[in-house]
Design an enzyme around this catalytic site. Structure first.
Site, PDB file in Angstrom:
ATOM      1  N   SER A 179      70.536 -26.537 107.601  1.00 31.22           N
ATOM      2  CA  SER A 179      69.368 -25.682 107.847  1.00 31.22           C
ATOM      3  C   SER A 179      68.667 -26.100 109.135  1.00 31.22           C
ATOM      4  O   SER A 179      68.265 -25.259 109.947  1.00 31.22           O
ATOM      5  CB  SER A 179      68.396 -25.756 106.668  1.00 31.22           C
ATOM      6  OG  SER A 179      69.001 -25.330 105.478  1.00 31.22           O
ATOM      7  N   ASP A 180      68.518 -27.402 109.324  1.00 35.95           N
ATOM      8  CA  ASP A 180      67.911 -27.909 110.559  1.00 35.95           C
ATOM      9  C   ASP A 180      68.774 -27.582 111.779  1.00 35.95           C
ATOM     10  O   ASP A 180      68.276 -27.094 112.800  1.00 35.95           O
ATOM     11  CB  ASP A 180      67.734 -29.429 110.470  1.00 35.95           C
ATOM     12  CG  ASP A 180      66.554 -29.841 109.614  1.00 35.95           C
ATOM     13  OD1 ASP A 180      65.618 -29.048 109.461  1.00 35.95           O
ATOM     14  OD2 ASP A 180      66.573 -30.970 109.097  1.00 35.95           O
ATOM     15  N   LEU A 181      70.057 -27.880 111.675  1.00 34.35           N
ATOM     16  CA  LEU A 181      70.934 -27.723 112.836  1.00 34.35           C
ATOM     17  C   LEU A 181      71.061 -26.262 113.261  1.00 34.35           C
ATOM     18  O   LEU A 181      71.001 -25.940 114.450  1.00 34.35           O
ATOM     19  CB  LEU A 181      72.313 -28.307 112.529  1.00 34.35           C
ATOM     20  CG  LEU A 181      72.345 -29.824 112.274  1.00 34.35           C
ATOM     21  CD1 LEU A 181      73.734 -30.261 111.818  1.00 34.35           C
ATOM     22  CD2 LEU A 181      71.919 -30.596 113.502  1.00 34.35           C
ATOM     23  N   GLY A 184      67.888 -25.095 114.889  1.00 32.87           N
ATOM     24  CA  GLY A 184      67.828 -25.554 116.271  1.00 32.87           C
ATOM     25  C   GLY A 184      68.684 -24.708 117.194  1.00 32.87           C
ATOM     26  O   GLY A 184      68.267 -24.341 118.299  1.00 32.87           O
TER      27      GLY A 184
END
Length: 407
Positions: A179-181, A184
């Site tokens: 989810s973070d990657l 980004g």
């Protein structure tokens, strides 16, 4: 040639992963990235260890692997944005920046005068990207978001893991902070679109990125499976819900091999090669929709076939037939893989605290180059340089800011 974003300045007020991943990509592409961190503590991930990078003497450098993974190419300055002098510094930097990235909770920078309306008034051309868990609107906008929670709430964990009624059944987290990657990465896409808009109009704009939105969008074909059928997608473990055969298979040497047949022609070639042409003409297996329907009949037949050769024998045989097939590799095997090495996917950078290994950016341009010109910085190592070079502060002014604990 220089990177495609050379000449752009990014003011990075983000920390942990989603924001830093975005700004690391921008740095790789040539942008100057100024990473603003809290005095003394810095980015949270500086403390997320072990493991820690070892220096040339084999001693811990104090730099966490987690922090190193998302912060190369940046200039670290320490600024206390809770005090007026620190807030003024950020405003000065924003006035001379092209892009600002932050991941404070919704509204978290408003009372500091560092929200988009405040900085737009200073620099109308500024592209201001906010990354939050749930976005700037909706009933959860005020809440913090974390990758694990987002994977669960956005449905990803419901389709990841062993199917019900099988040993080890239950939803599972993906092994990376996806989810973070992906947020980004989508933030980079959004910023590039805003840059093109600015090139045409001269105006900057605000970008509202939410981990939940990105993860929901990432449901892709599984969401469409639900929309088109009305059936809720379930965990399928190691097999594909829409393609058969498309999963790991056991081999003669105890290893598993992925056979990923994506069309009927590939299945026909496979059946010919293994001496079972009748499978390709069997009405139950002739087309992919029929193979999906009769998966539980076909897979045991396939298993008996794949046990007759070793993993490497299968890879060699099927590669010659253009039937997708490959190994399941551990992380060490990945970086020993000749193809991965040929693509230059592992890099090393020199730093004051030792040689820093890293994973290369996967983008490969034909005309411009990516840049790995600076290892992940020590906390505040560029404060004096940035304040003097970018803001033209004198040594006396910088010392005053230090005495006032603004930096």
């Amino acid at each position: 040639m220089p990177g495609p974003l050379k000449g752009l300045r990014v003011l990075d007020l983000s920390r942990v992963m989603a924001g830093p991943w975005c700004t690391q990509i921008l740095a790789d592409m040539g942008a100057e990235v100024i990473k603003v961190e809290r005095p003394v503590l810095g980015d949270d991930t500086r403390h997320w260890g072990p493991p820690w990078l070892c220096d040339s003497a084999g001693q811990s450098s104090g730099q966490s692997a987690y922090y190193l993974s998302a912060n190369r190419g940046k200039h670290s300055i320490t600024v206390d944005i809770s005090v007026p002098e620190g807030q003024a510094l950020i405003c000065e930097l924003a006035a001379d920046s092209d892009i600002l990235v932050e991941n404070f909770k919704s509204g978290g920078l408003t009372n500091k005068g560092l929200d988009y309306p405040s900085l737009e008034a200073i620099n109308p051309a500024l592209i201001y990207c906010s990354i939050t868990g749930f976005g700037q609107t909706g009933p959860m906008a005020h809440m913090a978001g974390y990758d694990y929670l987002i994977q669960a709430q956005a449905g990803l964990m419901s389709i990841t893991g062993v199917p019900d009624e099988e040993p080890g059944a239950g939803p599972q987290r993906v092994g990376m902070a996806v989810s973070d990657l992906t947020t980004g990465m989508n933030a980079v896409i959004a910023i590039l679109g805003a840059l093109h808009h600015r090139h045409q109009t001269g105006e900057g704009q605000y970008i509202d990125m939410a981990l939940l939105d990105v993860q929901v969008s990432w449901l892709a074909n599984q969401a469409l499976n639900y929309f088109c059928s009305g059936n809720i997608p379930q965990r399928t473990g190691d097999y594909h819900p829409n393609l058969v055969p498309y999963q790991p298979f056991p081999t003669a040497d105890g290893e598993k091999v992925i056979i990923a047949i994506g069309n009927d022609g590939q299945f026909q070639r496979f059946c010919q090669a293994v001496g079972h042409p009748e499978l390709a003409t069997d009405a139950r297996f002739k087309t992919n929709p029929m193979r999906v329907k009769h998966r539980l009949t076909l897979i045991p037949i396939m298993v008996e076939i794949t046990r007759q050769r070793t993993r490497d024998e299968w890879i060699a045989l099927l590669a010659d037939l253009a039937v997708p097939c490959g190994p399941i590799q551990s992380i060490d095997q990945v970086f020993e893989d000749p193809q991965v090495q040929a693509r230059g996917m592992q890099i090393e950078q020199a730093s004051s605290y030792g040689k820093v290994p890293g994973v290369a950016n996967p983008i490969k341009y034909s005309k411009t180059s990516l840049e790995y010109r600076k290892a992940p910085p020590l906390l505040g190592e560029d404060t004096f340089d940035i304040l003097s070079r970018v803001l033209n502060k004198t040594p006396e002014e910088i010392e005053t800011l230090r005495l006032h604990q603004a930096i």
